[in-house]
Motif scaffolding. Structure first.
Motif, short mmCIF file in Angstrom:
data_model
loop_
_atom_site.label_atom_id
_atom_site.label_comp_id
_atom_site.label_asym_id
_atom_site.label_seq_id
_atom_site.Cartn_x
_atom_site.Cartn_y
_atom_site.Cartn_z
N ARG A 84 14.12 -34.69 -21.27
CA ARG A 84 12.85 -35.01 -21.91
C ARG A 84 12.53 -33.97 -22.97
O ARG A 84 13.00 -32.84 -22.89
N CYS A 85 11.72 -34.38 -23.93
CA CYS A 85 11.48 -33.50 -25.07
C CYS A 85 10.01 -33.42 -25.45
O CYS A 85 9.29 -34.42 -25.37
N ASP A 86 9.58 -32.23 -25.85
CA ASP A 86 8.34 -32.03 -26.59
C ASP A 86 8.73 -31.56 -27.98
O ASP A 86 9.77 -30.90 -28.15
N VAL A 87 7.90 -31.88 -28.96
CA VAL A 87 8.23 -31.58 -30.35
C VAL A 87 7.11 -30.78 -30.99
O VAL A 87 5.93 -31.14 -30.87
N ALA A 88 7.48 -29.70 -31.66
CA ALA A 88 6.49 -28.92 -32.40
C ALA A 88 5.89 -29.77 -33.51
O ALA A 88 6.58 -30.62 -34.09
N ARG A 89 4.60 -29.55 -33.79
CA ARG A 89 3.92 -30.34 -34.82
C ARG A 89 4.67 -30.29 -36.14
O ARG A 89 4.71 -31.26 -36.90
#
Length: 279
Positions: free
Chosen positions: A93-98
């Motif tokens: 799973r991934c979170d992405v910087a703005r």
């Protein structure tokens, strides 16, 4: 050599074979083989996790920072799209910087290793293929629909016009289609391997517990992500705000179908505000 190192070595060998062939069918076969090996290794590790109790430390999910590019660099959103597509096919799973400069990956070490290896190989191919498409000049024969505002009788009026496709629009559309196609190919391989593993278990070909171990792995990762992620909002992926080019999309899709794997130098990154990525 640990089993993890052996797995990565075998995947690396397939990547090198993909690099050395100019035959797009062979390249696709090597890509499929690499993804199958990665998925099968993940399944094996998941089954092993279900049987490891007190003999050794049980593997647990981790968070890893993945550099994508320097702030302000063009095309970072399509780079992120490519990584997220690969991650989705490898239980990460991934979170992405703005700013799209960084991805925060959540998963088991071996799965994230696989994602990084595939991303490094595929990124340079995506950039090179889009460069060749732009240099060919074929995008110039296409047009895109745009809204223009005119003043009539003192009032602003909008109307649609056909305008030439700009290079930046063509490149963005090409890379979006490339990443989407690669993600679809990897997801198909993952589904095929997992279905085969469960079928083999039901027929007594492999030890029982595969389906349960996969489910337990999914639940463990979901719990870890929920406890660890500090993301706010949802990452919506690259937007073709400059316009849409069907021709560039078709060209990118073709390149994604025939993608060869390669190596790419590590890109810089800067940590920024996060958004939830694809899961």
């Amino acid at each position: 050599m640990s089993s993890q190192d052996k797995m990565l070595t075998r995947i690396g060998g397939l990547l090198r074979q993909a690099e050395s062939t100019d035959n797009e069918h062979e390249a696709e076969a090597f890509l499929a083989a690499a993804q199958k090996l990665a998925t099968r290794s993940s399944i094996d590790l998941a089954v092993a996790r279900a049987h490891i109790a007190h003999r050794e430390r049980r593997p647990t999910p981790v968070q890893r920072v993945i550099p994508i590019g320097e702030p302000g660099k063009k095309g970072l959103r399509t780079y992120v799209q490519l990584f997220v597509a690969i991650a989705s096919a490898n239980d990460v799973r991934c979170d992405v910087a703005r700013t799209s400069t960084t991805v925060y990956a959540y998963g088991f070490d071996t799965d994230i290793d696989t994602c990084e290896a595939l991303y490094t190989s595929l990124l340079i191919q995506m950039v090179r293929a889009s460069d060749q498409y732009i240099k060919s000049g074929s995008y110039r024969s296409a047009t895109t629909e745009k809204l223009v505002t005119e003043t009539r009788w003192g009032r602003p009026v909008q109307r649609k016009v056909n305008a030439p496709v700009a290079a930046v629009t063509a490149r963005l559309n090409f890379q979006m289609a490339f990443a989407a196609r690669v993600g679809q190919r990897l997801a198909e391989v993952k589904a095929e391997v997992e279905t085969e593993a469960v079928r083999s278990e039901s027929e007594g070909i492999v030890p029982t517990g595969t389906a349960l171990a996969l489910r337990n792995k999914e639940l463990e990762l979901t719990d870890f992500y929920g406890r660890t992620s500090e993301a706010r909002g949802t990452w919506r992926g690259p937007q073709a705000s400059a316009g849409y080019s069907a021709a560039a999309r078709r060209a990118g899709d073709r390149a994604g179908r025939a993608a060869r794997l390669g190596n790419s130098p590590e890109l810089g990154a800067a940590r920024g505000q996060l958004a939830r990525g694809a899961e």
